[in-house]
Design a protein around this motif. Structure first.
Motif: not given
Length: 232
Positions: A185-212
């Protein structure tokens, strides 16, 4: 102070929340039948508000009514869970990408404050589970809103949103997952704070993939324990 509205909860609201908490915690297990009379006695209420609470939870897909069986806690098979979370990875990844270009500095701060509040929760700090309330108190719900795409918001926060929250919580109770989820979650917020769409999507996908992965493990563990349990 005068502008702050105090909303009184009805008995039905309270009963709904208590049953929802019991489902998420596993006190009411997936597939378990709901006996209205027994539950009403245990909760010290009449069957009227209980039935209304059950109807609400049926509408949110946490409970399901089957002919000749009655009401049961909704249960997902491992395959169905995997399918839903695979789709969820794509949807939430897209929402996070869009949020990275729309989110304000104040909203980033709010997300950070939310996560740090989560970190102070006793279960989270003890590594025993990562429970989040629904709606604006849910990290995933907030990010979906920040995407500002109404169709995407509807898909993520509608239909099976509450049911998938149950399995997200179950995945967080597996060894080591709570701290990992918090870090993600913190990694996702970091990517969002940097306004980095690629990093934000990658961080969220990794999070959901691990949750799965952890959700499937939790479901398999629960199924094994159920098979080992003495038959009534």
């Amino acid at each position: 102070m005068a502008d702050t509205k105090i909303v009184a909860k009805s008995l039905v609201d309270v009963v709904t929340e208590r049953i929802e908490a019991a489902i998420i915690s596993g006190e009411l297990a997936p597939g378990e039948r709901i006996f209205e009379q027994v539950l009403a006695v245990e909760m010290g209420i009449s069957r009227g508000p209980l039935r209304e609470a059950i109807r609400r939870l049926e509408g949110r897909r946490l409970l399901e009514r089957r002919a000749n069986i009655g009401v049961r806690v909704t249960e997902l098979s491992p395959q169905r869970l995997d399918e839903l979370l695979t789709v969820r990875e794509a949807l939430e990844g897209m929402a996070c990408r869009m949020a990275a270009t729309n989110i304000t500095s104040d909203e980033v701060d709010e997300l950070s404050e939310m996560i740090e509040a989560h970190a102070k929760n006793e279960d989270v700090s003890a590594g025993e589970g990562y429970y989040q309330q629904s709606g604006d108190f849910d990290f995933h719900f907030r990010i979906a809103k920040y995407s500002e795409n109404e169709s995407l918001i509807s898909m993520i926060t509608g239909d099976l949103y509450d049911l998938l929250r149950v399995y997200r919580y179950k995945s967080s109770t597996m060894g080591g997952r709570t701290s990992e989820a918090l870090t993600e979650h913190r990694n996702i917020v970091k990517a969002l704070s940097e306004r980095d769409p690629d990093a934000a999507e990658a961080a969220m996908r990794e999070h959901i993939r691990n949750a799965r992965i952890y959700a499937k493990l939790a479901l398999e563990k629960a199924n094994v324990e159920r098979e080992k349990a003495p038959k009534a």
